[in-house]
Scaffold this active site. Sequence first.
Site, mmCIF file in Angstrom:
data_model
loop_
_atom_site.group_PDB
_atom_site.id
_atom_site.type_symbol
_atom_site.label_atom_id
_atom_site.label_comp_id
_atom_site.label_asym_id
_atom_site.label_seq_id
_atom_site.Cartn_x
_atom_site.Cartn_y
_atom_site.Cartn_z
ATOM 1 N N SER A 13 11.326 44.020 -5.606
ATOM 2 C CA SER A 13 11.540 42.981 -4.590
ATOM 3 C C SER A 13 11.542 41.618 -5.271
ATOM 4 C CB SER A 13 10.425 43.008 -3.542
ATOM 5 O OG SER A 13 10.469 41.796 -2.799
ATOM 6 N N HIS A 38 15.886 44.695 -4.214
ATOM 7 C CA HIS A 38 15.414 44.574 -2.824
ATOM 8 C C HIS A 38 15.243 43.098 -2.468
ATOM 9 C CE1 HIS A 38 13.275 46.224 0.730
ATOM 10 N NE2 HIS A 38 12.426 45.211 0.590
ATOM 11 N N ASP A 40 14.111 40.463 0.404
ATOM 12 C CA ASP A 40 13.294 40.344 1.611
ATOM 13 C C ASP A 40 13.637 39.079 2.392
ATOM 14 O OD1 ASP A 40 11.508 42.638 1.671
ATOM 15 O OD2 ASP A 40 10.719 41.872 -0.219
ATOM 16 N N MET A 42 13.085 36.827 5.608
ATOM 17 C CA MET A 42 12.052 36.571 6.638
ATOM 18 C C MET A 42 12.386 35.310 7.407
ATOM 19 S SD MET A 42 8.612 37.385 4.480
ATOM 20 C CE MET A 42 8.556 38.722 3.269
ATOM 21 N N HIS A 71 16.542 43.684 3.247
ATOM 22 C CA HIS A 71 15.530 44.038 4.246
ATOM 23 C C HIS A 71 15.357 42.856 5.203
ATOM 24 C CE1 HIS A 71 10.946 45.061 4.915
ATOM 25 N NE2 HIS A 71 11.660 45.194 6.013
ATOM 26 N N MET A 73 13.663 41.029 7.983
ATOM 27 C CA MET A 73 12.469 40.883 8.816
ATOM 28 C C MET A 73 12.726 39.693 9.723
ATOM 29 S SD MET A 73 9.774 41.712 5.779
ATOM 30 C CE MET A 73 11.031 41.391 4.540
ATOM 31 N N MET A 142 7.108 50.957 6.167
ATOM 32 C CA MET A 142 6.315 49.823 5.676
ATOM 33 C C MET A 142 4.884 50.297 5.437
ATOM 34 S SD MET A 142 8.466 47.339 5.499
ATOM 35 C CE MET A 142 7.227 46.167 4.914
ATOM 36 N N ASP A 178 7.835 50.553 1.292
ATOM 37 C CA ASP A 178 7.786 49.123 0.990
ATOM 38 C C ASP A 178 6.395 48.556 1.248
ATOM 39 O OD1 ASP A 178 8.395 46.511 0.479
ATOM 40 O OD2 ASP A 178 9.860 46.285 2.097
HETATM 41 C C1 DX5 Z 1 6.765 42.692 2.547
HETATM 42 C C2 DX5 Z 1 8.085 42.933 1.833
HETATM 43 C C3 DX5 Z 1 7.930 43.730 0.580
HETATM 44 C C4 DX5 Z 1 7.053 43.082 -0.430
HETATM 45 C C5 DX5 Z 1 6.599 44.084 -1.436
HETATM 46 O O1 DX5 Z 1 7.006 42.064 3.738
HETATM 47 O O2 DX5 Z 1 8.968 43.632 2.679
HETATM 48 O O3 DX5 Z 1 9.199 44.060 0.033
HETATM 49 O O4 DX5 Z 1 7.627 42.007 -1.070
HETATM 50 O O5 DX5 Z 1 5.715 43.437 -2.288
HETATM 51 P P1 DX5 Z 1 4.497 44.150 -2.991
HETATM 52 O O6 DX5 Z 1 5.094 45.236 -3.836
HETATM 53 O O7 DX5 Z 1 3.898 43.061 -3.769
HETATM 54 O O8 DX5 Z 1 3.623 44.708 -1.918
HETATM 55 ZN ZN ZN Z 2 10.862 44.525 1.840
#
Ligand code: DX5
Ligand code: ZN
Length: 230
Positions: A13, A38, A40, A42, A71, A73, A142, A178
Amino acid sequence: MTSFDRSIKIAPSILSADFADFGREIQAIEAQGADWVHVDVMDGHFVPNLTFGPPLCKAIRPHIKTVMDVHLMISPVDTYIDAFADAGADVITAHLEAGPHIHRTLQAIRGAGCKAGLAINPGTGIDGIEYLLDQLDLICVMTVNPGFGGQKFIHSQIDKVRALRALIGDRPIHIEIDGGITPETAPLMAAAGADVLVAGSAVFKGGSVNNPAPYGENIRAIRSAAEAAR
Ligand code: DX5
Ligand code: ZN
């Protein structure tokens, strides 16, 4: 006929990368063995954190030679699907909890030419997912509450993965995990049936673009622990 690829895939990620240097960070993790990248996304609404949107995805796309795994969110999702598809996403994953019409959302993701992923929060069960299986290419379980990297793995999700693996059967659907993945937690999920392992802090720790060897050591440690558990 080629069979569906259920080999272990490591998806770092970039939430844990140097935000001022995404291009070189991506080149470094791919050179060090990452299978997917990956991303993320948000929105500060669905999750209590803000990251980046389609323009950033478009900017980093030329640096990704493997798979761009986006991903989302965010809520709502549907209004942004075309923008992420245009930005070059290969996989777009939306949350089951992000709105009332997930079936439509998954259809729209495939309609935009991408693989469709469904993410489920730690507090969400898998009832009803059987009705979505024909719309899905990936289910993301998750193992932390989404919003931040570096959180602790939630062990109760192991049984969920096992149940999902049984539900999926021979269907060509990846199970992605994840949150909180390390060489210690990866084998638990590989044994339960996961094939795509997202890891942020555990991949990037100890390394940098100028010293990328630790990225490779971290990826190999997660991969070999997971493969040994199968
Ligand atoms: C959390 C994200 C993950 C996160 C994983 O909301 O979706 O992808 O960055 O990070 P680690 O591996 O540090 O838990
Ligand atoms: Zn993620």
